[in-house]
Write a protein that holds these residues in place. Structure first.
Motif, PDB file in Angstrom:
ATOM      1  N   ILE A 102      22.908   8.486  20.010  1.00  0.00           N
ATOM      2  CA  ILE A 102      22.421   9.000  18.940  1.00  0.00           C
ATOM      3  C   ILE A 102      22.079  10.454  19.180  1.00  0.00           C
ATOM      4  N   LEU A 103      22.869  11.598  18.526  1.00  0.00           N
ATOM      5  CA  LEU A 103      22.648  12.671  19.260  1.00  0.00           C
ATOM      6  C   LEU A 103      21.569  13.420  18.425  1.00  0.00           C
ATOM      7  N   GLU A 104      21.229  13.260  17.302  1.00  0.00           N
ATOM      8  CA  GLU A 104      20.037  14.170  16.683  1.00  0.00           C
ATOM      9  C   GLU A 104      19.598  13.185  15.422  1.00  0.00           C
ATOM     10  N   ILE A 105      18.232  13.428  15.337  1.00  0.00           N
ATOM     11  CA  ILE A 105      17.447  12.618  14.313  1.00  0.00           C
ATOM     12  C   ILE A 105      16.531  13.552  13.809  1.00  0.00           C
ATOM     13  N   SER A 106      16.936  14.441  12.606  1.00  0.00           N
ATOM     14  CA  SER A 106      16.204  15.442  12.107  1.00  0.00           C
ATOM     15  C   SER A 106      15.291  15.027  10.503  1.00  0.00           C
ATOM     16  N   PRO A 107      13.979  14.827  10.884  1.00  0.00           N
ATOM     17  CA  PRO A 107      13.159  14.405   9.785  1.00  0.00           C
ATOM     18  C   PRO A 107      13.262  15.665   8.643  1.00  0.00           C
ATOM     19  N   VAL A 108      13.223  16.987   9.074  1.00  0.00           N
ATOM     20  CA  VAL A 108      13.297  17.920   8.077  1.00  0.00           C
ATOM     21  C   VAL A 108      14.626  17.886   7.206  1.00  0.00           C
ATOM     22  N   ASP A 109      15.515  17.878   7.697  1.00  0.00           N
ATOM     23  CA  ASP A 109      17.094  17.782   7.123  1.00  0.00           C
ATOM     24  C   ASP A 109      17.206  16.315   6.572  1.00  0.00           C
ATOM     25  N   ARG A 110      16.595  15.597   7.217  1.00  0.00           N
ATOM     26  CA  ARG A 110      16.512  13.847   6.825  1.00  0.00           C
ATOM     27  C   ARG A 110      17.978  13.378   7.126  1.00  0.00           C
ATOM     28  N   ILE A 111      18.481  13.764   8.121  1.00  0.00           N
ATOM     29  CA  ILE A 111      19.774  13.279   8.747  1.00  0.00           C
ATOM     30  C   ILE A 111      19.863  12.878  10.063  1.00  0.00           C
ATOM     31  N   ALA A 112      20.796  12.026  10.605  1.00  0.00           N
ATOM     32  CA  ALA A 112      21.028  11.600  12.019  1.00  0.00           C
ATOM     33  C   ALA A 112      22.437  11.835  12.036  1.00  0.00           C
ATOM     34  N   VAL A 113      22.572  12.574  13.520  1.00  0.00           N
ATOM     35  CA  VAL A 113      23.959  12.831  13.993  1.00  0.00           C
ATOM     36  C   VAL A 113      24.378  11.442  15.071  1.00  0.00           C
ATOM     37  N   VAL A 114      25.489  10.932  14.960  1.00  0.00           N
ATOM     38  CA  VAL A 114      25.428   9.989  15.778  1.00  0.00           C
ATOM     39  C   VAL A 114      27.135   9.772  16.144  1.00  0.00           C
ATOM     40  N   GLU A 115      27.359   9.165  17.374  1.00  0.00           N
ATOM     41  CA  GLU A 115      28.755   8.859  17.686  1.00  0.00           C
ATOM     42  C   GLU A 115      28.944   7.591  17.174  1.00  0.00           C
ATOM     43  N   PRO A 116      30.388   7.155  17.215  1.00  0.00           N
ATOM     44  CA  PRO A 116      30.708   6.029  16.320  1.00  0.00           C
ATOM     45  C   PRO A 116      30.356   4.492  16.621  1.00  0.00           C
ATOM     46  N   GLY A 117      30.061   4.532  18.005  1.00  0.00           N
ATOM     47  CA  GLY A 117      29.784   3.135  18.508  1.00  0.00           C
ATOM     48  C   GLY A 117      28.432   2.763  18.545  1.00  0.00           C
ATOM     49  N   VAL A 118      27.462   3.638  17.920  1.00  0.00           N
ATOM     50  CA  VAL A 118      26.151   3.182  17.761  1.00  0.00           C
ATOM     51  C   VAL A 118      26.038   2.144  16.850  1.00  0.00           C
ATOM     52  N   ILE A 119      24.941   0.960  17.336  1.00  0.00           N
ATOM     53  CA  ILE A 119      24.962  -0.348  16.528  1.00  0.00           C
ATOM     54  C   ILE A 119      24.003   0.031  15.336  1.00  0.00           C
ATOM     55  N   ASN A 120      24.482  -0.504  14.402  1.00  0.00           N
ATOM     56  CA  ASN A 120      23.684  -0.045  12.904  1.00  0.00           C
ATOM     57  C   ASN A 120      22.280  -0.468  13.300  1.00  0.00           C
ATOM     58  N   ALA A 121      21.792  -1.617  13.897  1.00  0.00           N
ATOM     59  CA  ALA A 121      20.366  -1.909  14.147  1.00  0.00           C
ATOM     60  C   ALA A 121      19.698  -0.934  14.952  1.00  0.00           C
ATOM     61  N   THR A 122      20.484  -0.652  16.241  1.00  0.00           N
ATOM     62  CA  THR A 122      19.993   0.623  17.005  1.00  0.00           C
ATOM     63  C   THR A 122      19.450   1.825  16.452  1.00  0.00           C
ATOM     64  N   LEU A 123      20.243   2.277  15.327  1.00  0.00           N
ATOM     65  CA  LEU A 123      20.120   3.392  14.504  1.00  0.00           C
ATOM     66  C   LEU A 123      18.810   3.205  13.607  1.00  0.00           C
ATOM     67  N   SER A 124      18.904   2.082  12.972  1.00  0.00           N
ATOM     68  CA  SER A 124      17.865   1.648  12.087  1.00  0.00           C
ATOM     69  C   SER A 124      16.504   1.911  12.555  1.00  0.00           C
ATOM     70  N   HIS A 125      16.263   1.286  13.929  1.00  0.00           N
ATOM     71  CA  HIS A 125      14.951   1.218  14.559  1.00  0.00           C
ATOM     72  C   HIS A 125      14.698   2.538  15.145  1.00  0.00           C
ATOM     73  N   ALA A 126      15.685   3.374  15.358  1.00  0.00           N
ATOM     74  CA  ALA A 126      15.539   4.687  15.988  1.00  0.00           C
ATOM     75  C   ALA A 126      14.819   5.587  15.041  1.00  0.00           C
ATOM     76  N   VAL A 127      15.515   5.512  13.884  1.00  0.00           N
ATOM     77  CA  VAL A 127      14.985   6.325  12.845  1.00  0.00           C
ATOM     78  C   VAL A 127      13.720   6.116  12.080  1.00  0.00           C
ATOM     79  N   GLU A 128      13.381   4.762  12.222  1.00  0.00           N
ATOM     80  CA  GLU A 128      11.956   4.157  11.850  1.00  0.00           C
ATOM     81  C   GLU A 128      11.131   4.873  12.593  1.00  0.00           C
ATOM     82  N   GLU A 129      11.236   4.939  13.873  1.00  0.00           N
ATOM     83  CA  GLU A 129      10.244   6.061  14.551  1.00  0.00           C
ATOM     84  C   GLU A 129       9.745   7.237  14.124  1.00  0.00           C
ATOM     85  N   HIS A 130      10.699   7.721  13.304  1.00  0.00           N
ATOM     86  CA  HIS A 130      10.508   9.192  12.917  1.00  0.00           C
ATOM     87  C   HIS A 130       9.943   8.979  11.361  1.00  0.00           C
TER      88      HIS A 130
END
Ligand SMILES: Cc1cc2nc3c(=O)[nH]c(=O)nc-3n(C[C@H](O)[C@H](O)[C@H](O)COP(=O)(O)OP(=O)(O)OC[C@H]3O[C@@H](n4cnc5c(N)ncnc54)[C@H](O)[C@@H]3O)c2cc1C
Length: 469
Positions: free
Chosen positions: A110-138
């Motif tokens: 996961i390369l970036e999570i931006s709460p202001v821009d409300r975006i995440a920048v990710v590589e393709p192999g990130v697991i869907n649930a991993t991203l979901s949990h990571a953004v939840e922390e923000h």
């Protein structure tokens, strides 16, 4: 599994040459050639889809390594099959003989999570649930949530244009992909789209790549839109004396202007299968179980209103979950549906027909008729609020006659979906499984234009050949 032809797969000399060329730009541990190992990458989770033997499996970690693979493939005219977690249900990630399997699973940052821009920048192999949990922390939320979310990758979700349980309120993957970095067939790197809230510069190539099943280029980075995390959803379970009554309730709920965060259906066969697999204590006397959820500030009031509509449509029991934990258990039961149905007879063919919601009842009645006609068990779970049904044909693959009937009934369900104004695939994609059906849905002019697009991106036909078209 039978084998299908690749555009080029000459002999061991070519394979040796190919491996040597790949190793010039990849570390040794990223190039797998042991046939015992490469065979394990040959197919996804769909039945009845031909799969070939890969010449080599590569596991790049950088964009440059992916570019190197594609340059070698172009030069040697070797087909390339991109893969995520291989949880696909249409054979879209299946290898062809002599191909390079390009597994993106090691590009999982996961390369970036931006709460202001409300975006995440990710590589393709990130697991869907991993991203979901990571953004939840923000305090953020990535809505697309296929039932396979704990194993499938964002690259695969983009490749298939996947949906999930909460799409009835929040929409599917396509609505969350803002921009992509894509390695083209010849190794060039192209950026599409944006990281801004708006943007209409040129043709929407980002959207074109969503659902392209690895046939137009390799996604190596994605800019994804996020939403503020909604309140915890609360689920209600309603039991119905028939699937038709449950579908009538779905129509009443949508017609009444309600916006559930989830509206899912499990028929009696599915409920029993889930109980058999996971002992969840779901009510087995019901013909259809409808799960509705709201993630509004006052979900109890919304659930009460929807509960009344269910009763008006004939529900025999309406039971709101007591709390978040009980809600999560009901969702787990729904997520287990396909796995549980597979355990019924060992093999399944999973249809993915999506019809207008108003035709959902007709669709499920038709599936019952088809099951009776072929003497088969067909369990249905559905993203009912989207009209997206998964009639799942359960059969014994060792029984030739039952296998033939399974295939025929699977096709008849797609024909029924088209008759009802629907589509052959709401979220799983065409792959090899539904290839013959695409032309029936989009017609000859549609096919011609899709071929022209493919030709523009992949003139040598090396990208995931034999899929989609
Ligand atoms: C139990 C179960 C439940 C499921 N539930 C759902 C559901 O609710 N909703 C749903 O939509 N699907 C569901 N699926 C299907 C599947 O999980 C999805 O299609 C998922 O998006 C596939 O992701 P993957 O990483 O496994 O991709 P794969 O299966 O490996 O690949 C899928 C496609 O994407 C392509 N691809 C993969 N990575 C890339 C890349 N980086 N660049 C270009 N192309 C690429 C592949 O070539 C292939 O065409 C379910 C599957 C299972 C087994």
């Amino acid at each position: 599994m039978s084998r299908i032809e690749a555009p080029r797969s000459e002999d061991a000399v070519v394979t040796g040459d190919l491996t040597g060329r790949l190793l010039a730009g990849l570390p040794a541990e990223a190039v797998l050639t042991d046939p015992g190992v490469t065979a394990s990458y040959s197919h996804d989770m769909a039945s009845f889809c031909p799969a070939g033997a890969p010449a080599v499996v590569v596991l790049p970690r950088t964009v440059e390594q992916v570019q190197h693979v594609m340059r070698v493939a172009t030069e040697l005219r070797v087909p390339v099959v991109p893969q995520g977690a291989r949880s696909g249900l249409s054979g879209a990630a299946n290898a062809t003989d002599g191909c390079i399997v390009l597994s993106l699973t090691k590009m999982d940052r996961i390369l970036e999570i931006s709460p202001v821009d409300r975006i995440a920048v990710v590589e393709p192999g990130v697991i869907n649930a991993t991203l979901s949990h990571a953004v939840e922390e923000h305090g953020l939320y990535y809505p697309p949530d296929p039932s396979s979310w704990e194993m499938c990758t964002i690259g695969g979700n983009i490749g298939t244009g996947s949906g999930g349980l909460c799409c009835v309120k929040y929409g599917v993957t396509a609505e969350y992909v803002l921009g992509l970095d894509v390695v083209l067939a010849d190794g060039r790197l192209m950026s599409t789209g944006r990281r801004t809230a708006k943007g209409v510069a040129g043709y929407d190539l980002t959207r074109l790549f969503v659902g392209s099943e690895g046939s137009l280029g390799i996604v190596v980075r994605a800019v994804l839109a996020l939403r503020p995390k909604p309140p915890q959803q609360l689920v209600l379970a309603a039991e119905f004396p028939s699937a038709t009554a449950a579908c009538a309730a779905v129509c009443r709920i949508m017609e009444g202007g309600h916006v559930p965060s989830l509206l899912e259906l499990m028929d009696r066969t599915t409920v029993k299968a889930v109980n058999d697999l996971a002992h969840m204590g779901l009510p087995e006397t019901t013909e259809a179980l409808l799960l509705a959820a709201f993630d509004t500030p006052h979900p109890a009031a919304d659930l009460a209103a929807v509960g009344e509509l269910c009763e008006a449509a004939g529900a025999t029991q309406v039971v709101p979950a007591d709390d978040a934990a009980e809600s999560e258990l009901l969702l787990q039961a729904r997520r287990l549906s396909l796995t549980a149905l597979e355990a019924v007879k060992g093999t399944t063919m999973i249809d993915d027909v999506c019809v207008p919601r108003s035709r959902l009842g007709a669709m499920l009645e038709g599936v019952e008729r088809i099951a009776a006609k072929y003497g088969l068990t067909i369990g249905v779970c559905a993203h009912a609020g989207d009209g997206n049904t998964h009639p799942t044909v359960c059969f014994d693959a060792q029984d030739a006659d039952e296998s033939r009937r399974a295939r025929e009934s699977f096709d008849e369900i797609m024909a029924l979906g088209l008759e009802l104004g629907g589509t052959i695939t709401g979220e799983h994609g065409v792959g090899v499984l539904k290839k013959e059906w695409l032309a029936r849905e989009i017609g000859p002019v549609g096919v011609e234009m899709q071929r022209a697009v493919k030709q523009a991106f992949d003139p040598l036909g090396i990208l995931n050949p034999g899929k989609v078209l």
